[in-house]
Scaffold this motif. Structure first.
Motif, PDB file in Angstrom:
ATOM      1  N   VAL A 194       8.991  20.778  -8.130  1.00  0.00           N
ATOM      2  CA  VAL A 194       9.540  22.169  -8.143  1.00  0.00           C
ATOM      3  C   VAL A 194       9.088  22.612  -6.441  1.00  0.00           C
ATOM      4  N   GLU A 195      10.284  23.029  -5.800  1.00  0.00           N
ATOM      5  CA  GLU A 195      10.194  22.991  -4.091  1.00  0.00           C
ATOM      6  C   GLU A 195       9.702  24.193  -3.598  1.00  0.00           C
ATOM      7  N   GLY A 196       9.109  24.323  -2.727  1.00  0.00           N
ATOM      8  CA  GLY A 196       8.213  25.488  -2.243  1.00  0.00           C
ATOM      9  C   GLY A 196       9.131  25.775  -0.228  1.00  0.00           C
ATOM     10  N   ASP A 197       7.477  26.262  -0.169  1.00  0.00           N
ATOM     11  CA  ASP A 197       7.831  26.186   1.481  1.00  0.00           C
ATOM     12  C   ASP A 197       7.321  25.246   2.244  1.00  0.00           C
ATOM     13  N   GLY A 198       7.588  23.655   2.013  1.00  0.00           N
ATOM     14  CA  GLY A 198       6.711  22.892   3.059  1.00  0.00           C
ATOM     15  C   GLY A 198       6.078  22.290   2.141  1.00  0.00           C
ATOM     16  N   VAL A 199       5.766  22.607   0.382  1.00  0.00           N
ATOM     17  CA  VAL A 199       5.234  21.575  -0.400  1.00  0.00           C
ATOM     18  C   VAL A 199       6.347  21.705  -1.585  1.00  0.00           C
ATOM     19  N   LEU A 200       5.601  20.563  -2.035  1.00  0.00           N
ATOM     20  CA  LEU A 200       5.815  20.192  -3.482  1.00  0.00           C
ATOM     21  C   LEU A 200       5.094  20.127  -5.103  1.00  0.00           C
ATOM     22  N   THR A 201       5.572  20.998  -5.910  1.00  0.00           N
ATOM     23  CA  THR A 201       4.471  20.601  -7.158  1.00  0.00           C
ATOM     24  C   THR A 201       5.015  19.797  -7.665  1.00  0.00           C
ATOM     25  N   VAL A 202       4.388  18.835  -8.045  1.00  0.00           N
ATOM     26  CA  VAL A 202       5.088  18.087  -9.269  1.00  0.00           C
ATOM     27  C   VAL A 202       4.278  18.206 -10.662  1.00  0.00           C
ATOM     28  N   THR A 203       5.065  18.168 -11.962  1.00  0.00           N
ATOM     29  CA  THR A 203       4.453  17.933 -13.203  1.00  0.00           C
ATOM     30  C   THR A 203       4.260  16.523 -13.329  1.00  0.00           C
ATOM     31  N   GLY A 219       2.303   9.037   9.421  1.00  0.00           N
ATOM     32  CA  GLY A 219       2.540   8.334   9.788  1.00  0.00           C
ATOM     33  C   GLY A 219       4.202   8.217  10.637  1.00  0.00           C
ATOM     34  N   MET A 220       5.073   9.296  10.003  1.00  0.00           N
ATOM     35  CA  MET A 220       6.122   8.561  10.091  1.00  0.00           C
ATOM     36  C   MET A 220       6.256   9.995   9.589  1.00  0.00           C
ATOM     37  N   PRO A 221       7.528  10.588  10.150  1.00  0.00           N
ATOM     38  CA  PRO A 221       8.082  12.274   9.819  1.00  0.00           C
ATOM     39  C   PRO A 221       8.941  12.250   8.870  1.00  0.00           C
ATOM     40  N   LEU A 222       8.331  12.998   8.092  1.00  0.00           N
ATOM     41  CA  LEU A 222       9.261  12.980   6.931  1.00  0.00           C
ATOM     42  C   LEU A 222       9.992  14.824   6.624  1.00  0.00           C
ATOM     43  N   THR A 223      11.262  14.770   5.589  1.00  0.00           N
ATOM     44  CA  THR A 223      11.127  16.094   5.045  1.00  0.00           C
ATOM     45  C   THR A 223      11.729  16.217   4.060  1.00  0.00           C
ATOM     46  N   GLN A 224      11.663  16.677   3.432  1.00  0.00           N
ATOM     47  CA  GLN A 224      11.458  18.019   2.416  1.00  0.00           C
ATOM     48  C   GLN A 224      12.174  17.558   1.366  1.00  0.00           C
ATOM     49  N   LEU A 247       1.752  18.369  -2.759  1.00  0.00           N
ATOM     50  CA  LEU A 247       2.535  17.674  -2.536  1.00  0.00           C
ATOM     51  C   LEU A 247       2.584  18.325  -0.604  1.00  0.00           C
ATOM     52  N   ARG A 248       2.002  18.649   0.657  1.00  0.00           N
ATOM     53  CA  ARG A 248       2.394  18.638   1.431  1.00  0.00           C
ATOM     54  C   ARG A 248       2.653  18.212   2.268  1.00  0.00           C
ATOM     55  N   ILE A 249       4.053  18.378   2.474  1.00  0.00           N
ATOM     56  CA  ILE A 249       5.181  17.646   3.602  1.00  0.00           C
ATOM     57  C   ILE A 249       4.791  17.015   4.655  1.00  0.00           C
ATOM     58  N   ALA A 250       3.960  18.074   5.134  1.00  0.00           N
ATOM     59  CA  ALA A 250       3.024  18.216   6.595  1.00  0.00           C
ATOM     60  C   ALA A 250       1.897  16.689   6.716  1.00  0.00           C
ATOM     61  N   ARG A 251       1.042  17.177   4.984  1.00  0.00           N
ATOM     62  CA  ARG A 251      -0.084  15.940   5.053  1.00  0.00           C
ATOM     63  C   ARG A 251       0.655  14.471   4.730  1.00  0.00           C
ATOM     64  N   ALA A 252       1.740  14.223   4.904  1.00  0.00           N
ATOM     65  CA  ALA A 252       2.864  12.873   3.924  1.00  0.00           C
ATOM     66  C   ALA A 252       3.031  12.682   5.424  1.00  0.00           C
ATOM     67  N   SER A 253       3.709  12.848   5.652  1.00  0.00           N
ATOM     68  CA  SER A 253       3.785  13.130   7.061  1.00  0.00           C
ATOM     69  C   SER A 253       2.579  11.712   8.188  1.00  0.00           C
TER      70      SER A 253
END
Length: 810
Positions: free
Chosen positions: A444-453, A424-429, A414-420
């Motif tokens: 699992v957190e990365g730089d601006g992305v979240l990896t979910v299993t 249509g609203m600002p979201l933080t990681q 999941l890309r945080i920027a893509r989710a925002s």
């Protein structure tokens, strides 16, 4: 899915009212379709114990009971229930109690009464009298340890509320009370009470041989043998009550336990009578021709597309759908085999519908059930079986767990920027991570992305948008901002030369027709007989045998409406339909609005039968004919002038049918129903039908300004002798082609005369006289001269002579 609120709160109990709880679930995508109280309002009913029950001195069917309700003195109550006996505990409505309203809507008030000379100070109640069920065969017998004098609403938890959820197919993990509680915990932050599965002690070495021959059907199969059970044991009242509040009636203890765990944990399972299994079990695809008698009494024939569980002799169960009657548990059962499996959703989807029924198990398995907890859930079933049906001789065998094709764990990013951007609203990681971890998703957190299993129970998480949806559910759909579209919105303006469908509907309705709406699926017979279509488009899965093909004509649907009305004594029927037809057309390619190989044009069709006009005292009744309907069609197409050419149509009378031509293009047909179809469909009057392309009706000429002539028009009549085969259209076409210097305004045929046969010379071809009135007027600022008039008439006569061989009649 239905369940009681009290059961949900045992797993997760947030400080919310019932309404707030329902709103929370609904706004998270778990739509609460209905909230229903377990019991209607009543008061004054308590637990009573019958201390004595003596025969009424004046009535054979009544007993005089002494009832203990926790007061210093026993109550004397006259009762006619067949099961009123000493020692049982039943609901007792005391004097002043108010029972639920009856059919008249008024509550029933308990007063001191006298029955056959004996005073009665209350009433002993059945379940029906408290509106708990329709059972009125006797008193509602309560458990032996029910506290005497306790309020019945408290004792039976009747202030509970039933939740009915309308779940979308991707929410299979919520098809259980625990699954809903897991979502509720994530939404509210209230801790979730995770169930504990104690391991049953293994006291026997029995293992039933099981072979999984179809890994693409079953990925995991777990089971165990349990011996020495008392299957006649009574299901505990608490379990019967919970099942009833889930919409499931009690059957037997073993069946109830299996159903209870399914509602509790979402795990369908099956319990076999061990002694009825021949040899071992084989989990495989069915073989063509194999038959199975199911638990519901139906006998089905399987094929290679249906999964089964078979023993050495026969098929014993439909995999993931329903067990078979041959190995069903009964009162005589002592030894059982408990199984819980993971069935691949694609292997179960749609199978039960092939046999025209559905089951709770199939509903869950075709959406996905957690493959990781088969063993734990069998332990839960074992615990309940031993507690309810266990005896001193009960023995549990070891767990047999075969993992042959477990689903691979899938990671989704999941890309945080893509989710925002999507929401249509600002979201933080941190905000996204908290939302996903609250749902039990490992992150699992990365730089601006979240990896979910995705966990094993979340079959729906496959792409990034699935994670965006999970974040939105936790954030709350009601908290998403209302953002207007950024793209400019431009209204689609219809061209002036084209009218809308609603205008056509109003125009046909103004002509006296009523609109009908019919299915596009029709009887194949209609296509063969009425449309002349030997190869109609057939449906792969028709909803009924008489709706097996797609229509290529609207006429069959209108005739069905006519027959329906005629059977109900309708004497005058005028109906129309605007709808789509379906034709094979290899030139059509795939697009957003088309399907390759199939054309789907819109058409308008109408039917008229009976009197031409509504009955009136000043007019003689006349049956509608071809010319009436042709006139309606001309009015519908106006101002476009249509021509009608004799033609043939499979549904219409060979000599009373015409094709409709506009600007040289054939757009449809109008005519009288063929006599053989009238007889075949048993119609007592002759209907007139038409069917034309809707696009031709929608097109219209834009009005153009034309100055009104200042001078009076001149009329001249001419009569010409022409061959009998010359038509009106041919005559008019020749007249308008004459060179008249633009002075011809109108031409009208007003008479046709055929001389008697005796007047014809021997060998002379048959002729007829056609009289036409010509209307002439000049364009310029002057009246027509006699010379101009004579020249125009002469030009018309000359053109008729040249093109049609006409001779002017004098």
């Amino acid at each position: 899915m239905q369940f009681p609120e009290s059961w949900l709160r045992e797993f997760c109990n947030p400080p919310l009212s019932t309404t707030q709880l329902a709103d929370t679930l609904t706004m998270a995508g778990l739509e609460v379709e209905e909230l229903q109280p377990v019991a209607p309002t009543f008061h004054g009913i308590v637990v009573g114990e019958i201390k004595s029950a003596e025969q009424h001195p004046n009535a054979d069917r009544l007993r005089v009971c002494q009832v203990d309700v926790g007061q210093p003195e026993l109550l004397t109550i006259v009762c006619g229930a067949p099961n009123a006996r000493v020692g049982i505990k039943v609901p007792c409505a005391m004097v002043g109690a108010e029972l639920p309203p009856g059919e008249d809507g008024k509550p029933f008030l308990i007063k001191i009464g006298k029955l056959r000379g004996v005073e009665s100070f209350g009433m002993l109640c059945s379940a029906r009298e408290m509106k708990l069920s329709e059972d009125h065969g006797g008193l509602l017998e309560l458990v032996n340890d029910a506290p005497v004098g306790q309020n019945m609403r408290q004792h039976l938890n009747l202030d509970d509320t039933l939740f009915t959820l309308k779940l979308t197919p991707n929410l299979a993990h919520c098809l259980s009370v625990y699954g809903v509680a897991r979502e509720l915990s994530a939404l509210t932050g209230v801790p979730l009470k995770t169930p504990v599965f104690p391991v049953a002690p293994v006291t026997a070495s029995d293992v039933l041989p099981v072979k999984v021959s179809a890994p693409d059907l079953c990925g995991r199969f777990s089971g165990r043998v349990i011996r020495g059970l008392n299957t006649q044991a009574k299901t505990p009242a608490w379990m019967v009550d919970r099942l009833a509040r889930c919409g499931q009636r009690s059957v037997t203890a073993l069946v109830d336990i299996s159903n209870y765990v399914m509602f509790e944990l979402g795990r369908p399972s099956h319990i076999f009578d061990l002694d009825k299994i021949h040899g071992g079990l084989d989990v495989r695809w069915g073989q063509p021709g194999e038959q199975l008698k199911l638990l519901n009494g139906n006998t089905v024939t399987v094929d290679s597309q249906v999964g089964v569980i078979a023993d050495a002799v026969q098929v014993e169960s439909l995999a993931g759908i329903m067990g078979g009657d041959a190995t069903a548990v009964s009162d005589a059962t002592q030894n059982v085999y408990v199984e819980a499996a993971f069935w691949w959703p694609k292997a179960i989807a749609g199978r039960s519908r092939r046999f025209n029924f559905s089951t709770d198990a199939g509903h869950r398995f075709e959406r996905g059930v957690d493959p990781e907890l088969t063993v734990e859930h069998i332990e839960r079933i074992t615990q309940l079986i031993v507690d309810i049906c266990g005896t001193p001789q009960t023995q549990c065998g070891p767990m047999d767990d075969q993992q042959v094709a477990m689903p691979a764990k899938q990671s989704v990013t999941l890309r945080i920027a893509r989710a925002s951007k999507v929401l249509g609203m600002p979201l933080t990681q941190a905000q996204c991570a908290k939302a996903l971890m609250g749902l039990g998703l490992p992150v699992v957190e990365g730089d601006g992305v979240l990896t979910v299993t995705a966990p094993s129970y979340r079959f729906d998480i496959q792409i990034e948008e699935d994670l965006v949806e999970e974040v939105a559910r936790v954030v709350g759909y009601d908290n998403l901002p209302a953002t207007p579209p950024q793209a400019p919105i431009t209204a689609k303006v219809r061209p002036e030369a084209r009218r809308g469908e609603f205008a056509v509907r109003r125009a046909v309705a103004a002509l006296g027709y009523q609109e009908t709406i019919n299915f596009s699926f029709v009887d194949e017979r209609w296509e063969h007989e009425l449309a002349g279509n030997p190869n109609p488009i057939k449906l792969l899965n028709p909803i009924a045998s008489q709706m097996s093909v797609m229509r290529s004509s609207l006429l069959g649907s209108l005739l069905q409406v006519l027959k329906f009305n005629q059977d109900r004594k309708a004497q005058r029927v005028r109906v129309f339909e605007i709808g789509r037809v379906f034709l094979r057309d290899a030139s059509v390619t795939n697009s957003d609005t088309t399907v390759q190989g199939f054309s789907q044009p819109m058409r308008v069709a109408g039917l008229a039968m009976g009197a031409c006009d509504a009955p009136g005292w000043g007019e003689k009744e006349r049956a509608v004919d071809f010319y009436d309907v042709r006139g309606d069609l001309q009015a519908l197409l106006a101002p476009v002038q249509a021509t009608f050419v004799a033609a043939q149509h499979p549904a219409m009378h060979p000599g009373r049918c015409a094709k409709v031509v506009v600007h040289g293009v054939e757009i449809g047909f109008v005519g009288e129903l063929h006599p053989k179809w009238r007889q075949s469909y048993d119609l007592n009057q002759v209907p007139i039908l038409f069917e034309v392309d809707l696009d031709a009706v929608l097109a219209r000429e834009v009005p153009r300004f034309k100055a009104v002539p200042k001078f009076q028009a001149v009329e001249r009549d001419i009569a010409v002798l022409v061959d009998e085969r010359v038509t009106h259209d041919a005559l008019m076409a020749a007249i308008w082609q004459a060179s008249v210097d633009g002075v011809l305004r109108d031409a009208l045929l007003f008479d046709i005369y055929r001389p008697k046969s005796s007047a014809l010379a021997a060998g002379q071809a048959a002729e007829k006289s056609m009289a036409v009135r010509l209307t002439l007027n000049a364009r310029e600022e002057a009246a027509l001269t006699e010379a101009q008039i004579e020249a125009a008439v002469a030009a018309v006569v000359a053109t008729l002579a040249e093109q049609l061989g006409a001779r002017q009649r004098v």
